[in-house]
Design a protein around this motif. Sequence first.
Motif, PDB file in Angstrom:
ATOM      1  N   ARG A 103       0.817  -1.211   0.000  1.00 18.00           N
ATOM      2  CA  ARG A 103       0.000   0.000   0.000  1.00 18.00           C
ATOM      3  C   ARG A 103       0.854   1.266   0.000  1.00 18.00           C
ATOM      4  NH1 ARG A 103      -5.418  -0.415   1.464  1.00 18.00           N
ATOM      5  NH2 ARG A 103      -6.115  -2.513   1.879  1.00 18.00           N
ATOM      6  N   LEU A 125      -0.341   7.243  -1.783  1.00 20.29           N
ATOM      7  CA  LEU A 125      -0.372   5.951  -1.095  1.00 20.29           C
ATOM      8  C   LEU A 125       0.667   5.856   0.006  1.00 20.29           C
ATOM      9  CD1 LEU A 125      -0.834   3.440  -4.062  1.00 20.29           C
ATOM     10  CD2 LEU A 125      -2.579   4.504  -2.635  1.00 20.29           C
ATOM     11  N   TYR A 135      -3.758   3.010  -6.714  1.00 21.66           N
ATOM     12  CA  TYR A 135      -3.966   1.728  -6.037  1.00 21.66           C
ATOM     13  C   TYR A 135      -4.136   0.610  -7.066  1.00 21.66           C
ATOM     14  CZ  TYR A 135      -6.045  -1.817  -3.022  1.00 21.66           C
ATOM     15  OH  TYR A 135      -6.300  -2.986  -2.358  1.00 21.66           O
TER      16      TYR A 135
END
Length: 297
Positions: free
Chosen positions: A79, A125, A215
């Motif tokens: 992530r 992110l 993402y």
Amino acid sequence: DSDSDIETSRGSTPTSIPDWYLSLHWPQLSPRHQRSAIEQLRETLRILGALGRDTYHRQNNTSDTSDSAQRRRRRSRSRRSSRSIGDVYTLHRFLRARSFNVQLAAEMYTQMMQWRKLYSIDELLVCPQGNDTRDKSSVYYLSRFNTHEQHQWNEVYRQGYHKTDKQGRPVYIESIGGINYNKIVNAFNNNNNNGDISNIVENRLYLKTARSYEYLYCCLFPKCMRDLNRNTASENSEAIVIDQITSIMDVGGVRLIDFDSKLRGLLFKFMKMASDNYPEVFIIIYIYIFTFVLAID
């Protein structure tokens, strides 16, 4: 599976581009000519100083070497990755978007890099480091919704990813029926009547949309490639590349009265972001007229 699998050869984008990929996505040119165009584009961008990195770049704080800190970094590794934006597949997508005109593709790519810098896309992110000193105005926090905001957003705009198609590509489902600009703004107002917050809301939604694309590239595509190649792995087989999605759009319940100039402007801004900075992502778009309930994480 550990997050480190994303770094493996079958969970990340290969550095070489196979003939089947070139022939599938642009049959008008031979693979040899396409590779030549990619190299010309790479050299043009290098001269302009606009070529992005071609490896996955980690932005973790490694100063803390305790076991707990290392476990946290491993859990959040995927992530907190900023994606590769200078690899051959990205260059190939920009060339396809400009019909393999190297100069136009270089111009488009350069504008994309400027856009990423302007909106600090690489930070979307990456959780800011520190304890209680995190800047709540950073793009990381502006692009994320709290539980209440996420619930309100799901109520006014139902969309998300749901499994994969037969080729292993992520399936994106979106319902645009019932979308209303005022409902979107009011969903984030939280009973705060201190002036017009529409610009603030639009900016947050813009960053959230960009975050969803980051993402997709950083996490969903590598995961889909890892899962698909695990099932088709053999010593002589090439890694299968997944860099596009299948989209399903539900237009059931759409009312023209809801599509006022503000809503059209907002949706156009999202679509322009995708076409300018994430070209050739949508491979198939299905449009249906039905009603369904979609829960989004």
